[in-house]
Design a protein around this motif. Sequence first.
Motif, PDB file in Angstrom:
ATOM      1  N   HIS A 196       0.826  -1.214   0.000  1.00 32.90           N
ATOM      2  CA  HIS A 196       0.000   0.000   0.000  1.00 32.90           C
ATOM      3  C   HIS A 196       0.858   1.260   0.000  1.00 32.90           C
ATOM      4  N   TYR A 197       1.952   1.266   0.773  1.00 35.76           N
ATOM      5  CA  TYR A 197       2.821   2.444   0.771  1.00 35.76           C
ATOM      6  C   TYR A 197       3.407   2.670  -0.622  1.00 35.76           C
ATOM      7  N   TRP A 198       3.742   1.564  -1.306  1.00 31.72           N
ATOM      8  CA  TRP A 198       4.277   1.678  -2.658  1.00 31.72           C
ATOM      9  C   TRP A 198       3.192   2.101  -3.658  1.00 31.72           C
ATOM     10  N   SER A 199       2.035   1.448  -3.592  1.00 31.93           N
ATOM     11  CA  SER A 199       0.989   1.694  -4.591  1.00 31.93           C
ATOM     12  C   SER A 199       0.268   3.025  -4.384  1.00 31.93           C
ATOM     13  N   SER A 219      -2.442   5.907   7.491  1.00 32.41           N
ATOM     14  CA  SER A 219      -1.022   6.217   7.673  1.00 32.41           C
ATOM     15  C   SER A 219      -0.460   6.695   6.333  1.00 32.41           C
ATOM     16  N   ILE A 220      -0.218   7.992   6.234  1.00 32.04           N
ATOM     17  CA  ILE A 220       0.142   8.620   4.958  1.00 32.04           C
ATOM     18  C   ILE A 220       1.634   8.934   4.923  1.00 32.04           C
ATOM     19  N   LEU A 221       2.275   8.533   3.836  1.00 34.02           N
ATOM     20  CA  LEU A 221       3.707   8.752   3.651  1.00 34.02           C
ATOM     21  C   LEU A 221       3.990  10.239   3.450  1.00 34.02           C
ATOM     22  N   LYS A 222       4.773  10.820   4.357  1.00 31.65           N
ATOM     23  CA  LYS A 222       5.112  12.245   4.267  1.00 31.65           C
ATOM     24  C   LYS A 222       6.588  12.478   3.971  1.00 31.65           C
TER      25      LYS A 222
END
Length: 346
Positions: free
Chosen positions: A49-52, A59-62
């Motif tokens: 999910h973090y990749w896609s 949980s959002i990649l910042k």
Amino acid sequence: MSSNTSTATAVVAHAAGDLRVEAIEVPAPAVHETQIAIAYGGICGSDLHYWSHGAAGESILKAPMVLGHEIVGTVTVAAADGTGPAAGTAVAVHPATPGDTGARYPEERPNLSPGCTYLGSAARYPHTEGAFATTVNLPARMLRALPAGLSLRDAALAEPAAVAWHAVGRAGDVSGKRVMVIGAGPIGALAVAVLKRAGAAEIIAVDMFDYPLDIAIAAGATATLKADDVEAISAVEADVVIEASGNYRGLASAVRGAMRGGRVVMVGLLPSGEQPALISLTITRELELVGSFRFNDEIDQVLTALADGSLDLSAVITHEFDVNDALQAFEVARNSAESGKVLLKF
């Protein structure tokens, strides 16, 4: 770079669709930390999910983050404070760090600690770096020495198997019971293996695709059903249903397929926000809907069961890639119709 800093090859998510294998700096370990040469890492749904999507649930990649929490390896530098295993010890990793925000939860269930952090998680900022790297520093308390005779590769599924073990524990005594598992991806297939060890008399696996169902049979399922066969699923009347699809349609199948008075354990994480559910049927059948989230110390029981041969997870691993081929590995892992658990080899 200081003399106390080394470099490692790591799998880093920079943003949605931007996965890189790159060199990162590894500082000298703190006094309570152990330095580990990672051997294997299993690709989890959250990594995908973090990749896609650049996020896993809420949980959002910042910022760029090293992925990975399903890892095993060998201690290269023992913790200076004397805690934890000695250099040369093969270890599995419990990736959680319970935290206290003041919210109430049962003390004996630290997996419910709302301040808990997990390796490779963007739930907080700065993010909690993961361990998909050739060398990592981890708190000694996270480490579990492998029992004698258990190889690193065979122990590579200890963390996700502990998630499945916890879910089966939430189901209660399954010995002699008829159990249905909705979703035969890695967690569902691992649940099948744990259910077999726990003595379930019948284990019916349900999935959209043939390949995951073949894996489930190899892991111990006694029968399979296609996810679109609503009539057949409704006729199962299972004592217990493990919902491992993380999809509201899977939850609907679980409710339909449970016997009156049965229990549905929800381990598949549905998207945040409201979800449609067959609540009326749940009420009139007096079903128990039970949540299952991560695990506590079940990883220790998993390692013991793997070592004594009572738990066989070999069917669940379907692919293995060198860390330098991580992007290809993630592509394969994303295709649930043609893969089970995909391992990275470091």
